[in-house]
Motif scaffolding. Structure first.
Motif, PDB file in Angstrom:
ATOM      1  N   GLU A 134       0.856  -1.185   0.000  1.00 50.54           N
ATOM      2  CA  GLU A 134       0.000   0.000   0.000  1.00 50.54           C
ATOM      3  C   GLU A 134       0.887   1.228   0.000  1.00 50.54           C
ATOM      4  N   ILE A 135       0.733   2.012  -1.009  1.00 51.20           N
ATOM      5  CA  ILE A 135       1.657   3.127  -1.182  1.00 51.20           C
ATOM      6  C   ILE A 135       0.905   4.435  -0.987  1.00 51.20           C
ATOM      7  N   ASP A 136       1.414   5.215  -0.079  1.00 58.62           N
ATOM      8  CA  ASP A 136       0.815   6.521   0.193  1.00 58.62           C
ATOM      9  C   ASP A 136       1.530   7.543  -0.688  1.00 58.62           C
ATOM     10  N   LEU A 137       0.826   8.013  -1.695  1.00 59.56           N
ATOM     11  CA  LEU A 137       1.493   8.871  -2.668  1.00 59.56           C
ATOM     12  C   LEU A 137       1.871  10.221  -2.074  1.00 59.56           C
ATOM     13  N   LEU A 138       1.089  10.713  -1.122  1.00 55.93           N
ATOM     14  CA  LEU A 138       1.417  12.021  -0.546  1.00 55.93           C
ATOM     15  C   LEU A 138       2.711  11.936   0.256  1.00 55.93           C
ATOM     16  N   ARG A 139       2.857  10.835   0.959  1.00 56.58           N
ATOM     17  CA  ARG A 139       4.097  10.660   1.723  1.00 56.58           C
ATOM     18  C   ARG A 139       5.280  10.447   0.809  1.00 56.58           C
ATOM     19  N   ARG A 140       5.031   9.713  -0.241  1.00 55.71           N
ATOM     20  CA  ARG A 140       6.084   9.455  -1.204  1.00 55.71           C
ATOM     21  C   ARG A 140       6.555  10.767  -1.819  1.00 55.71           C
ATOM     22  N   LEU A 141       5.583  11.628  -2.077  1.00 54.30           N
ATOM     23  CA  LEU A 141       5.912  12.934  -2.627  1.00 54.30           C
ATOM     24  C   LEU A 141       6.795  13.713  -1.656  1.00 54.30           C
ATOM     25  N   GLN A 142       6.414  13.663  -0.368  1.00 53.38           N
ATOM     26  CA  GLN A 142       7.217  14.375   0.633  1.00 53.38           C
ATOM     27  C   GLN A 142       8.641  13.828   0.673  1.00 53.38           C
ATOM     28  N   ASP A 143       8.759  12.526   0.580  1.00 54.22           N
ATOM     29  CA  ASP A 143      10.107  11.925   0.597  1.00 54.22           C
ATOM     30  C   ASP A 143      10.924  12.438  -0.579  1.00 54.22           C
ATOM     31  N   GLN A 144      10.269  12.484  -1.741  1.00 51.27           N
ATOM     32  CA  GLN A 144      10.992  12.942  -2.923  1.00 51.27           C
ATOM     33  C   GLN A 144      11.378  14.409  -2.786  1.00 51.27           C
TER      34      GLN A 144
END
Ligand code: SF4
Ligand code: SF4
Lengths: 173, 370
Positions: A134-144
């Protein structure tokens, strides 16, 4: 009788000819990728999972929480929630994809009116549990954004007076 | 035997469902008399996913990814067939460039399917080496298609009215390179397989299908062409851009396994020819039809579209009642009809021959079960 011996000879010769092919290839360089030591770069259109495009100007995502992607997804795997930040603007407060159900069809990427989604080049996508995918795209965005040293996009929260989402909505079974 | 007080019984042998030579989960129940098979009964349905039913409760676009999973080896032909059916319903005209791209990618996919069959089939017959070379070649196709479609196996690339993404110069150059490469490789395959005495003796005069049987069982694809009937949808009911290209339909003479093998190998060469012509003639222009409605809601009606897939005729029958969801979709898969001849072919053969026959049918079991 002659035919019989001829057949044996021709047959034997065919085996040698086949052997010659293998021997020729034996001396050629290895074609396989020696995986852990050697890695491939993914092709530009490679479909990993979806992720947000980071706009170069605004340094954040372009999603307006219109739910188009959510509606077209054949597997209904996008769990999306939008929050009204002001009178006109809506932003996603939750965008989680259950990657294990994704058929990588690309419909969500194409349907998005603001072109907010793209494919990541992630390919190590196995996990031990269902939650791992399950991938949280908003968090992934923050990581990037963090990796680039850009300001992080805050994740808006639904206002407290808004009713909490019904439980059934989040369950994806 | 009877003297010792033992009863005589037929011996029932299970081939599969996990047998490596059944190419998927197919179980064949064999009744044996000594070494010979008296009856073979294929048992299908292990991989049933209900694709046709799935179509009824999702809208037209949402069914697109399913088509890549019916026959995962020649997925693009299935994509194309479904798109053609819906385009017919909507009355969409696909631009020429998109048709060319469909032909190029579809034929590449056909070659990759045949290459996989070639390797896996020889593996069934006990030759290990060819699959390594086949996969090496197939890898090049997958890399090329990956650049265009984004996936390597279960493609979901065509859309109603065209293709979503264009091909680029690099793909064209890479494909040309690949055509050259595969042509040189055919010589190696010839030496390694076609001329090989063991292979010839395993396949010659085994599993002969007569022309009458072909018609009776409704066989299509290399099965019927191996028996000498030049039936190919690309020719008999031309679709897409195929009428613009010059290619032959290879046929066999006897209808044994060797013929079917040769037909498939020659088909790969013809596919290369088609791709080459398509690359040379590739027109410029849009890749998506104008005025593709956002909400696909075709008028009431029924259409049937058929394409020549790697295994034979794949047909898609769509019934629309003027709603956003199709009323019914029926998929006509070639493997199902092709497999139906197995019981007749396998009578009085050895188990080893049965494996050879089964492999030569080139079944993709998930396609049968769908
Ligand atoms: S379609 Fe695009 S903008 Fe709309 S919710 Fe999905 S990602 Fe956001
Ligand atoms: S690629 Fe297809 S299945 Fe995956 S999230 Fe997007 S619409 Fe859903």
């Amino acid at each position: 009788m002659i035919n019989y011996f001829k057949e044996i000879l021709v047959g034997f010769w065919s085996l040698l000819a086949g052997m010659a092919v293998t021997i020729r290839y034996f001396t050629k360089p290895i074609v396989t990728v020696q995986y852990p030591r050697q890695k491939l770069t993914m092709s530009p259109r490679y479909r990993g999972h979806t992720e947000f495009v980071i706009d170069e100007e605004t340094r954040t995502h372009r999603c307006i929480a219109c739910e188009m992607c959510n509606r077209i997804c054949p597997s209904q795997l996008i769990s999306l929630q939008g929050v009204k930040v002001d009178a006109k603007k809506k932003l996603p407060s939750r965008y989680i994809i259950a990657y294990q159900y994704c058929s990588l069809c690309g419909l969500c990427v194409e349907v998005c009116p603001t072109k907010a989604l793209k494919w990541s080049d992630e390919y190590l996508l196995c996990g031990f549990t269902r939650e791992d995918s399950e991938i949280d795209l908003l968090r992934r965005l923050q990581d990037q954004q963090y990796a680039k040293g850009w300001p992080l996009t805050p994740i808006p929260r639904p206002k407290p007076e808004e009713p909490a989402p019904a439980k059934g909505e989040e369950v994806k079974e | 035997m009877l003297e010792r007080g033992l009863e005589e019984k037929t011996y029932v042998l299970n081939l599969g469902p996990q047998h490596p030579s059944t190419h998927g989960v197919l179980r064949v129940e064999l009744e044996m008399e000594g070494e010979f098979i008296t009856k073979a009964d294929p048992d299908i349905g292990y991989g049933h996913r209900g694709h046709e039913h799935m179509a009824e409760n999702r809208n037209y676009q949402q069914f697109l990814p399913n088509l890549g999973r019916v026959d995962y080896l020649h997925a693009l032909a299935y994509n194309q067939c479904y798109c053609m059916a819906v385009e017919k319903l909507l009355g969409l005209k696909v631009p020429e460039r998109a048709e060319f791209i469909r032909v190029i990618t579809g034929e590449m996919n056909r070659i990759s399917s045949h290459l996989l069959w070639l390797g896996a089939y020889l593996l069934d017959l006990g030759a290990f080496t060819p699959i390594l070379y086949c996969f090496d070649d197939r890898e090049h196709i997958l890399d090329l298609l990956d650049r265009v479609t984004g996936s390597r196996l279960t493609y979901c690339y065509y859309r109603f009215g065209g293709v979503p993404q264009d091909i680029d110069e690099e793909f064209v150059a890479g494909t040309r390179e690949f055509i050259k490469r595969l042509r040189t490789r055919f010589r190696d395959y010839d030496n390694l397989v076609t001329k090989n005495v063991i292979f010839i003796h395993r396949t010659r005069d085994v599993g002969i299908i007569t022309q009458e049987q072909c018609l009776e069982y409704g066989l299509t694809g290399p099965m019927v062409r191996g028996s000498g009937i030049p039936y190919d949808i690309r020719r008999s009911e031309p679709y897409s851009a195929y009428p613009l290209f010059d290619f032959e339909i290879p046929i066999g003479s006897k209808g044994d396994i060797l013929d079917r093998y040769l037909v498939r190998v020659k088909e790969m060469e013809q596919s290369l020819r088609i791709i080459e012509q398509a690359l040379n003639k590739l027109p410029e222009g849009p890749i998506m039809a104008e005025k593709v409605p956002k909400r696909i809601k075709p008028a009431e009606g029924e259409v049937y579209a058929a394409v020549e897939a790697a295994r034979g005729e794949f047909g898609c029958y769509v019934v629309s009642q003027g709603e956003v969801k199709p009323y019914r979709i029926k998929l006509r898969v070639p493997s199902f009809a092709n497999l139906s001849i197995l019981p007749e072919l396998s009578v009085d053969t050895l188990v080893a021959d049965l494996v050879a026959i089964l492999g030569s049918i080139d079944v993709v079991v998930p396609e049968i079960d769908r």
